[in-house]
Design a protein around this motif. Structure first.
Motif, PDB file in Angstrom:
ATOM      1  N   PRO A 101       0.804  -1.227   0.000  1.00 43.10           N
ATOM      2  CA  PRO A 101       0.000   0.000   0.000  1.00 43.10           C
ATOM      3  C   PRO A 101       0.838   1.279   0.000  1.00 43.10           C
ATOM      4  N   GLY A 102       2.091   1.184   0.413  1.00 42.27           N
ATOM      5  CA  GLY A 102       2.927   2.383   0.451  1.00 42.27           C
ATOM      6  C   GLY A 102       3.658   2.662  -0.853  1.00 42.27           C
ATOM      7  N   VAL A 103       3.377   1.857  -1.896  1.00 36.84           N
ATOM      8  CA  VAL A 103       4.116   2.015  -3.154  1.00 36.84           C
ATOM      9  C   VAL A 103       3.166   2.475  -4.261  1.00 36.84           C
ATOM     10  N   ALA A 104       3.480   3.644  -4.853  1.00 42.33           N
ATOM     11  CA  ALA A 104       2.665   4.137  -5.966  1.00 42.33           C
ATOM     12  C   ALA A 104       3.246   3.653  -7.302  1.00 42.33           C
ATOM     13  N   GLU A 105       4.559   3.729  -7.425  1.00 42.78           N
ATOM     14  CA  GLU A 105       5.221   3.265  -8.646  1.00 42.78           C
ATOM     15  C   GLU A 105       6.492   2.535  -8.238  1.00 42.78           C
ATOM     16  N   ALA A 106       6.900   1.568  -9.065  1.00 40.86           N
ATOM     17  CA  ALA A 106       8.109   0.803  -8.716  1.00 40.86           C
ATOM     18  C   ALA A 106       8.856   0.374  -9.962  1.00 40.86           C
ATOM     19  N   ALA A 107      10.167   0.420  -9.880  1.00 43.29           N
ATOM     20  CA  ALA A 107      11.024  -0.159 -10.923  1.00 43.29           C
ATOM     21  C   ALA A 107      12.165  -0.881 -10.213  1.00 43.29           C
ATOM     22  N   ALA A 126      12.735   0.672   3.919  1.00 41.43           N
ATOM     23  CA  ALA A 126      13.392  -0.307   3.050  1.00 41.43           C
ATOM     24  C   ALA A 126      13.215  -1.718   3.613  1.00 41.43           C
ATOM     25  N   ASP A 127      13.302  -1.852   4.935  1.00 39.85           N
ATOM     26  CA  ASP A 127      13.140  -3.179   5.550  1.00 39.85           C
ATOM     27  C   ASP A 127      11.732  -3.723   5.342  1.00 39.85           C
ATOM     28  N   GLU A 128      10.747  -2.815   5.469  1.00 41.04           N
ATOM     29  CA  GLU A 128       9.358  -3.250   5.243  1.00 41.04           C
ATOM     30  C   GLU A 128       9.193  -3.800   3.830  1.00 41.04           C
ATOM     31  N   LEU A 129       9.784  -3.098   2.867  1.00 38.14           N
ATOM     32  CA  LEU A 129       9.642  -3.538   1.474  1.00 38.14           C
ATOM     33  C   LEU A 129      10.390  -4.851   1.238  1.00 38.14           C
ATOM     34  N   ALA A 130      11.560  -4.992   1.859  1.00 37.65           N
ATOM     35  CA  ALA A 130      12.320  -6.241   1.721  1.00 37.65           C
ATOM     36  C   ALA A 130      11.518  -7.409   2.308  1.00 37.65           C
ATOM     37  N   ASP A 131      10.939  -7.195   3.497  1.00 40.41           N
ATOM     38  CA  ASP A 131      10.145  -8.256   4.135  1.00 40.41           C
ATOM     39  C   ASP A 131       8.916  -8.604   3.298  1.00 40.41           C
ATOM     40  N   HIS A 132       8.308  -7.573   2.724  1.00 42.55           N
ATOM     41  CA  HIS A 132       7.115  -7.765   1.892  1.00 42.55           C
ATOM     42  C   HIS A 132       7.451  -8.668   0.696  1.00 42.55           C
ATOM     43  N   VAL A 133       8.545  -8.369   0.008  1.00 44.87           N
ATOM     44  CA  VAL A 133       8.930  -9.173  -1.166  1.00 44.87           C
ATOM     45  C   VAL A 133       9.348 -10.580  -0.725  1.00 44.87           C
ATOM     46  N   ALA A 134      10.096 -10.658   0.393  1.00 47.41           N
ATOM     47  CA  ALA A 134      10.538 -11.976   0.876  1.00 47.41           C
ATOM     48  C   ALA A 134       9.334 -12.852   1.213  1.00 47.41           C
ATOM     49  N   SER A 135       8.290 -12.263   1.810  1.00 47.70           N
ATOM     50  CA  SER A 135       7.156 -13.110   2.230  1.00 47.70           C
ATOM     51  C   SER A 135       6.243 -13.471   1.059  1.00 47.70           C
ATOM     52  N   LEU A 136       6.192 -12.631   0.028  1.00 50.08           N
ATOM     53  CA  LEU A 136       5.364 -12.971  -1.141  1.00 50.08           C
ATOM     54  C   LEU A 136       6.097 -13.885  -2.115  1.00 50.08           C
ATOM     55  N   TYR A 149      14.149   6.249  -3.076  1.00 50.45           N
ATOM     56  CA  TYR A 149      12.827   6.880  -3.162  1.00 50.45           C
ATOM     57  C   TYR A 149      12.900   8.051  -4.140  1.00 50.45           C
ATOM     58  N   LEU A 150      11.956   8.095  -5.061  1.00 52.60           N
ATOM     59  CA  LEU A 150      11.936   9.155  -6.077  1.00 52.60           C
ATOM     60  C   LEU A 150      10.562   9.829  -6.063  1.00 52.60           C
ATOM     61  N   GLU A 151      10.534  11.037  -6.659  1.00 53.14           N
ATOM     62  CA  GLU A 151       9.224  11.709  -6.789  1.00 53.14           C
ATOM     63  C   GLU A 151       8.472  11.196  -8.002  1.00 53.14           C
ATOM     64  N   ALA A 152       9.232  10.768  -9.010  1.00 52.67           N
ATOM     65  CA  ALA A 152       8.611  10.188 -10.212  1.00 52.67           C
ATOM     66  C   ALA A 152       9.646   9.294 -10.878  1.00 52.67           C
ATOM     67  N   VAL A 191       8.342   5.184  -5.989  1.00 51.88           N
ATOM     68  CA  VAL A 191       7.609   6.429  -5.759  1.00 51.88           C
ATOM     69  C   VAL A 191       6.597   6.086  -4.664  1.00 51.88           C
ATOM     70  N   PRO A 192       6.810   6.634  -3.457  1.00 52.85           N
ATOM     71  CA  PRO A 192       5.933   6.220  -2.360  1.00 52.85           C
ATOM     72  C   PRO A 192       4.520   6.789  -2.484  1.00 52.85           C
ATOM     73  N   ALA A 193       3.573   6.070  -1.908  1.00 53.42           N
ATOM     74  CA  ALA A 193       2.210   6.590  -1.767  1.00 53.42           C
ATOM     75  C   ALA A 193       2.204   7.492  -0.516  1.00 53.42           C
ATOM     76  N   GLU A 194       1.064   7.713   0.078  1.00 50.18           N
ATOM     77  CA  GLU A 194       1.002   8.685   1.173  1.00 50.18           C
ATOM     78  C   GLU A 194       1.919   8.354   2.349  1.00 50.18           C
ATOM     79  N   VAL A 195       1.885   7.075   2.776  1.00 52.32           N
ATOM     80  CA  VAL A 195       2.754   6.687   3.895  1.00 52.32           C
ATOM     81  C   VAL A 195       3.962   5.949   3.315  1.00 52.32           C
ATOM     82  N   LYS A 196       5.133   6.537   3.501  1.00 56.35           N
ATOM     83  CA  LYS A 196       6.341   5.982   2.882  1.00 56.35           C
ATOM     84  C   LYS A 196       6.825   4.739   3.636  1.00 56.35           C
ATOM     85  N   PRO A 197       6.910   3.582   2.985  1.00 54.50           N
ATOM     86  CA  PRO A 197       7.381   2.384   3.689  1.00 54.50           C
ATOM     87  C   PRO A 197       8.906   2.410   3.850  1.00 54.50           C
TER      88      PRO A 197
END
Ligand code: MCA
Ligand code: AMP
Length: 474
Positions: free
Chosen positions: A401-407, A433-443, A455-458, A425-431
């Motif tokens: 939910p914290g990711v608007a765009e990703a590459a 790096a550890d949260e994102l790593a855990d998210h990918v590891a668990s999926l 983190y980028l603006e676009a 490009v984060p959504a409203e609440v910026k996740p």
């Protein structure tokens, strides 16, 4: 498929730490499991780095039932895909293994170590039947199941035996995972086909590898990350270097071994590493001979029985052996897969007139040695010897939910070869790096997690809206 699997054969077949089985014991242990598998279409094996996993594999191989090895660290999405796509009839796992829900719904056959069982007496299955379905990542989409026939496994292992003088007297040492070609087919079926031994370390450490090679171990198989770590440890500890130097053959594969690590190992141990090149779909294509010139950066000539050609951008083969003209490697031979499971479209796209299009770019030297110089797809990342598709990670990141765009890109890494880098490009609440790593590891899987997050603006895009990955560098 496997030699030496007879009652009374006292040669050690498999050793994991203090646990081991002789060939005679292996024949007895696997017999009842093979009998329990008869008539099944396909079985999943919970592929922990243990003796029981090898028992399960041997039982299925002797009974002629195709095995789908499962990474025990696979995340929920990856597991759900593999189970739905391969539709195994049952799962083979240690009796006390806690299986995730995706596998727990399947009937389970426990892998017991009963050495009083009756060995399997069935006929050798047809060589064209699948032995394994191994999942491998592409640039986009979920991993594809590679159907590997018994013919490919047997012919490829025999070709490797020929070039390396690999016999029943060899004791292979490694710490590779048992759900990919390298650790499973080369690393488990390999020694068992020769009537030799496997000593699996459970997990990689330079100390454990050196200890075994100083003793009975004769060969080491590893990915470049392991050789990178071995180089540093051998430089720091002469006793460890002497242990590694006692090996008959050090073999590296799954990714390019950097020339610096090759030279560091030689300087520290007196041993020159032998490189071989392969793919899940083709098994091994090239390999430096044990008696050949072990030069850094070269994967040697094609294996006996394997046809290899280089083609230009239009798919036209060329003969240049000038060490300069770059082309894509295409291969043909008994080593090839049967196709991707449930993906005739992908199978058709991967082949050209019976030649498999590897996507690897290479040059050829005058003596027939192949040197790999790159890869056609920038969206494939090799990290720690694992092949990882950027698109699969991007999709997983976008589900946060914290990711608007990703590459996702791969960046050079001294230890891993390449490391996975996420551009967010984060959504409203910026996740974090550890949260994102855990998210990918668990999926997906822990080895697919980003090691760096920017983190980028676009994201930089062209007029068509396509992300310009070349503009992404940290
Ligand atoms: C870390 N871990 C996590 C997380 N972060 N788990 C859950 N969530 C997280 N966020 C866990 C990992 O699972 C792992 O557990 C431990 O922490 C360390 O992870 P990592 O840092 O990724 O491991 P590493 O030490 O960097 O691993 C290096 C390695 C490994 C040992 C070289 O990359 C490896 O085994 N590579 C071999 C790949 C291979 O076999 N490729 C062949 C493909 P734990 O410590 O319990 O493990 S076949 C092929 O390519 C072709 C055919 C060919 O030519 O061979
Ligand atoms: P996989 O799909 O995991 O089987 O990975 C296959 C890919 O690993 C190949 O297409 C190559 O890009 C790479 N690879 C394997 N061995 C080598 C090697 N010795 N040198 C360079 N790349 C390698």
């Amino acid at each position: 498929m496997l030699s030496g699997l007879t009652t009374g054969n006292d040669r050690v077949a498999l050793r994991f730490g203090a646990e081991s089985l002789t060939y005679g014991e292996l024949a007895s242990v696997t017999g009842p499991i093979a009998a329990g598998l008869a008539g099944r279409t396909r079985v999943a094996v919970w592929a922990t780095p243990t003796l029981r996993t090898c028992v399960a594999i041997v039982a299925a191989l002797t009974a002629g039932i195709p095995v789908v090895p499962i990474n025990p660290k696979a995340g929920s999405r990856e597991l759900a895909h593999i189970v739905a796509d391969s539709a195994p009839d049952l799962v083979l796992a240690e009796p006390d293994a806690a299986l995730p829900p995706e596998l727990d719904v399947l009937p389970r056959l426990p892998v017991e170590s009963d050495v009083s069982g009756t060995p399997w007496r069935g006929d050798e299955p047809d060589p064209e039947t699948p032995a394994f379905v191994i999942y491998t990542s592409g640039t986009t989409g979920p991993p594809k199941g590679v159907l590997l026939p018994r013919r490919a496994v047997a012919s490829n292992l025999d070709a490797l035996a020929e070039i390396w003088g690999w016999t029943g007297a060899d004791v292979l040492v490694h710490a590779l995972p048992l759900f990919h070609v390298h650790g499973l087919i080369l690393g488990v079926v390999g020694p068992l086909r020769r009537g030799g031994s496997l000593c699996h370390l459970g997990r990689f450490s330079s100390e454990a590898a050196a200890k075994e090679l100083a003793g009975e171990g004769t060969m080491l198989f590893g990915v470049p990350t392991m050789y990178h770590r071995l180089a540093a440890d051998c430089e720091a500890d002469p006793a460890l270097a002497a242990g590694v130097g006692a090996a008959r053959l050090l073999v590296s594969g799954s990714a390019a071994l950097p020339a610096t690590d090759h030279e560091r190992i030689t300087a520290a141990t007196g041993q020159r590493v032998v490189e071989r090149y392969g793919m899940t779909e083709t098994l091994m294509n090239c390999g430096v001979r044990a008696t050949g010139d072990r030069r850094p950066g070269a994967v040697g000539p094609p294996l006996p029985g394997v046809d290899l050609r280089l083609v230009d951008d239009d798919g036209v083969p060329f003969e240049a052996v000038d060490g300069e003209t770059v082309g894509e490697i295409e291969v043909r031979g008994p080593n090839l897969f049967l196709g991707y499971l449930n993906r005739p479209d992908a199978t058709e796209a991967a082949l050209r007139d019976g030649w498999f299009r590897t996507g690897d770019m290479a040059v050829r030297d005058a003596d027939g040695y192949v040197r790999i110089v790159g890869r056609r797809a920038t969206d494939l990342i090799k990290s720690g010897g694992y092949k990882i598709g950027a698109g699969e990670i991007e999709n997983a990141l976008l589900d946060h939910p914290g990711v608007a765009e990703a590459a996702v890109t791969g960046e050079p890494d001294d230890d891993l070869g390449e490391r996975i880098v996420a551009w967010i490009v984060p959504a409203e609440v910026k996740p974090t790096a550890d949260e994102l790593a855990d998210h990918v590891a668990s999926l997906l899987s822990p080895h697919k997690r980003p090691r760096v997050v920017h983190y980028l603006e676009a994201l930089p895009r062209n007029e068509m809206g396509k992300v310009l990955k070349r503009a992404l560098h940290g």
